[in-house]
Scaffold this motif. Structure first.
Motif, mmCIF file in Angstrom:
data_model
loop_
_atom_site.group_PDB
_atom_site.id
_atom_site.type_symbol
_atom_site.label_atom_id
_atom_site.label_comp_id
_atom_site.label_asym_id
_atom_site.label_seq_id
_atom_site.Cartn_x
_atom_site.Cartn_y
_atom_site.Cartn_z
ATOM 1 N N TYR A 157 0.854 -1.183 0.000
ATOM 2 C CA TYR A 157 0.000 0.000 0.000
ATOM 3 C C TYR A 157 0.896 1.241 0.000
ATOM 4 C CZ TYR A 157 -3.485 -3.410 1.534
ATOM 5 O OH TYR A 157 -4.303 -4.504 1.629
ATOM 6 N N LYS A 161 -5.725 -2.827 12.916
ATOM 7 C CA LYS A 161 -6.316 -4.064 12.422
ATOM 8 C C LYS A 161 -5.298 -4.782 11.554
ATOM 9 C CE LYS A 161 -10.932 -1.992 12.304
ATOM 10 N NZ LYS A 161 -12.079 -1.609 11.431
ATOM 11 N N GLY A 162 -5.497 -6.094 11.383
ATOM 12 C CA GLY A 162 -4.579 -6.838 10.534
ATOM 13 C C GLY A 162 -4.676 -8.324 10.775
ATOM 14 N N TRP A 184 0.136 -7.268 5.177
ATOM 15 C CA TRP A 184 0.023 -5.827 5.366
ATOM 16 C C TRP A 184 -1.452 -5.435 5.327
ATOM 17 C CZ3 TRP A 184 3.702 -2.195 6.480
ATOM 18 C CH2 TRP A 184 5.039 -2.576 6.354
ATOM 19 N N THR A 185 -1.823 -4.501 6.207
ATOM 20 C CA THR A 185 -3.192 -3.991 6.242
ATOM 21 C C THR A 185 -3.146 -2.468 6.305
ATOM 22 O OG1 THR A 185 -3.978 -5.962 7.408
ATOM 23 C CG2 THR A 185 -5.386 -4.002 7.482
ATOM 24 N N ASN A 218 -4.694 0.670 7.544
ATOM 25 C CA ASN A 218 -5.620 1.132 8.576
ATOM 26 C C ASN A 218 -5.997 2.588 8.320
ATOM 27 O OD1 ASN A 218 -5.649 -0.918 11.161
ATOM 28 N ND2 ASN A 218 -3.738 -1.068 9.978
#
Length: 547
Positions: A63, A171-172, A177-178, A180
């Protein structure tokens, strides 16, 4: 002819003075007592986009920050300016933030409370954090204290703080990878206190694995470091209306805007910050009264420097323009030149490198701009003689030069909304300008009355050379006045028809402003006109208000 020379002299004196307050073409009356609002409706603000230069993304996240938005004055990114970014980190022993990301905002927005009331700034802002390996749903059983007994540990909880206020958790999931995203009240965001290079300091803090900080282990000990995470970058994004730049008329002085308290009204009732720029008083040119506009071009070039300086002080890549008299011509040429030759503005910094964004102008308002020239300038040109080259500004506003340039200059660039304002000074319809009607004007009632009648009855003035009856080998200059087909409403300096004649403009019927609501070239900037402009910005076609 001496009396005409006096008229010329007083015309020069009048135009040398900065034109202050006059009313909005929205407050201009027609022959039938109707006012018209002249708008150039092109694309709305969201259609405008600036080209931006910024350091390329670094780090391991899929991201990238520029997949959310392009770095700008309202999307502020920290990609490398923290020793805790791009590292896989466990909880530290200090009890403070394990990951700290400063977010420094350079955009000066003005009065946030007033902006909120008028919907000139979004009520909330967002910030983004891409985080790796956040085991938010996984528990774990390991011998954390080395006593041979398995300990039951809690899922990963990484607390997020903005300016030391808890706002949520990351979060994740395991080994991914997340991205947020958090949304907060914009009043929690720190902006610069002034447009002087000040910075609004903000901090995103993350505490890692807080759920296991004090977990009781089989040996009776407390706390285990079991979970770790990595953050690639962090960014803040907000939305706010652009500040206003005031562009003065002939002579480049700020008096007209200062005396009318335009900035005060704008700040008090809208919350928008503003600045008045200036330019050289007059531009000598040997090509004066030729086919070009040397003073307008020169002042447009000066605007490139002065508006860039304002934009960089405010940390913005966009502005709205409000111009008076000749300032509208200067602004028009500036905007056409800007479309051909963008101005990169420094709006931030990433990794020690500048973030540069091309300047955008989102709207333009002009008060009493002679887009078809003015007969008053014709008078100066007709009687100016050999000294005209010293005052190309008057030549540029003559009807001959203005109409020639209009045939080739064309419309404003797309993406800019324009409001054109003209006015009539004869408040009681008697064809005369008395002391009351001349109040706030650049000249007294006697000269204002002569100017009014000249603009009303004469379409253009020029010099024609005819044979000398006393010497057939010579010619003599004769001043020719071409009458108007119909009486022209005017503010004693500019006719209504000229003030609303920028090519491409369309007409939208406005309010009824007649009689006592008339304005002269000075009072076309007064508070009632300002309020109408503000209303057009907040609720109307200028689209200052966020949708």
């Amino acid at each position: 002819m001496p009396h005409l020379l006096i008229v010329c002299q007083m015309a020069c004196q009048a135009v040398f003075q900065e034109c202050w307050p006059t009313v909005f073409a929205l407050t201009v009356r027609s022959v039938f007592g109707v006012i018209f609002l002249f708008i150039l409706p092109l694309l709305w603000l969201p259609g405008l986009q600036a080209n931006t230069t910024y350091p390329p993304p670094s780090g391991n996240s899929p991201y990238q920050f520029d997949s959310v938005a392009i770095p700008s004055d309202t999307y502020v990114v920290n990609d490398t300016d923290s020793s805790t970014l791009d590292y896989y980190m466990y909880r530290g022993d200090s009890g403070g933030y394990d990951i700290t990301v400063p977010i420094n905002i350079r955009r000066y927005v003005g009065n946030v409370n007033t902006l909120l009331e008028k919907r000139m700034i979004a009520e909330t802002f967002n910030f983004y954090i891409p985080a790796f390996d956040v085991d938010a749903s996984n528990s774990r059983v390991v011998d954390c204290d080395g006593d041979g007994v398995q300990d039951s540990l809690k899922p990963e909880v990484n607390e997020v703080y903005f300016n030391d206020e808890f706002v949520g958790v990351l979060k994740g999931a395991n080994d991914i990878w997340t991205l947020n995203e958090f949304e907060l009240d914009v009043q929690k965001l720190n902006f610069p206190m002034s447009p002087t290079g000040d910075v609004g300091h903000n901090t995103i803090g993350i505490k890692i694995d807080v759920a296991n900080r004090n977990v009781v282990l089989s040996s009776g000990q407390a706390g285990c470091k079991v979970w770790a995470t990595e953050v690639d970058w962090a960014a803040v994004q907000f939305a706010v209306t652009s500040p206003v730049v005031f562009v003065p008329g002939l002579s480049g002085r700020a008096d007209s805007f200062v005396n009318s308290a335009y900035q005060v009204n704008l700040a008090a009732n809208v919350g928008l910050p503003s600045e008045i720029i200036s330019h050289t008083a007059f531009v000598p040119s040997l090509s004066a009264c030729g086919r070009g506009m040397p003073s307008v071009v020169e002042h447009a070039m000066q605007m490139r420097q002065s508006i860039k300086a304002v934009a960089e002080r405010y940390g913005t890549d966009s502005v709205n323009l409000i111009a008076h008299s000749k300032g509208g011509w200067d602004s028009r040429v500036f905007l056409i030149e800007l479309a051909e030759n963008p101005i990169p503005v420094r709006v931030g910094e990433m990794g020690g490198q500048p973030v540069l964004s091309d300047l955008i102008v989102t709207s333009m308002v002009t008060h009493g701009t002679p887009y078809e020239g003015t007969v008053i300038a014709d008078m100066v040109v007709a009687y100016g003689g050999p000294l005209l080259f010293l005052f190309s500004d008057f030549c540029d506003l003559s009807t001959q030069v203005a109409r020639q340039v209009n045939r080739t200059l064309g419309d404003l660039p797309k993406g800019i909304t324009s409001l054109l304002i003209g006015a009539d000074a004869d408040q009681n319809y008697d064809g005369q300008i008395d002391d009351y009607e001349a109040t706030g004007n650049q000249v007294g009632s006697s000269m204002a009355n002569r100017f009014y009648q000249k603009l009303r009855d004469v379409d253009r003035i020029y010099v024609e050379f005819v044979p000398n009856p006393e010497d057939t080998f010579q010619t003599i200059p004769v001043v020719v006045e071409v009458p108007t087909n119909t009486p022209q409403l005017n503010d004693t300096m500019v006719s209504v028809e000229s003030a609303v004649a920028m090519p491409g403009a369309t007409v939208i019927a406005g309010k009824n402003f007649v009689g006592e609501n008339g304005r002269n070239h000075g009072t076309v900037l007064d508070v009632q006109v300002q309020d109408l402009v503000i209303n057009a910005g907040v609720f109307g076609p200028l689209n200052w208000r966020l949708r």
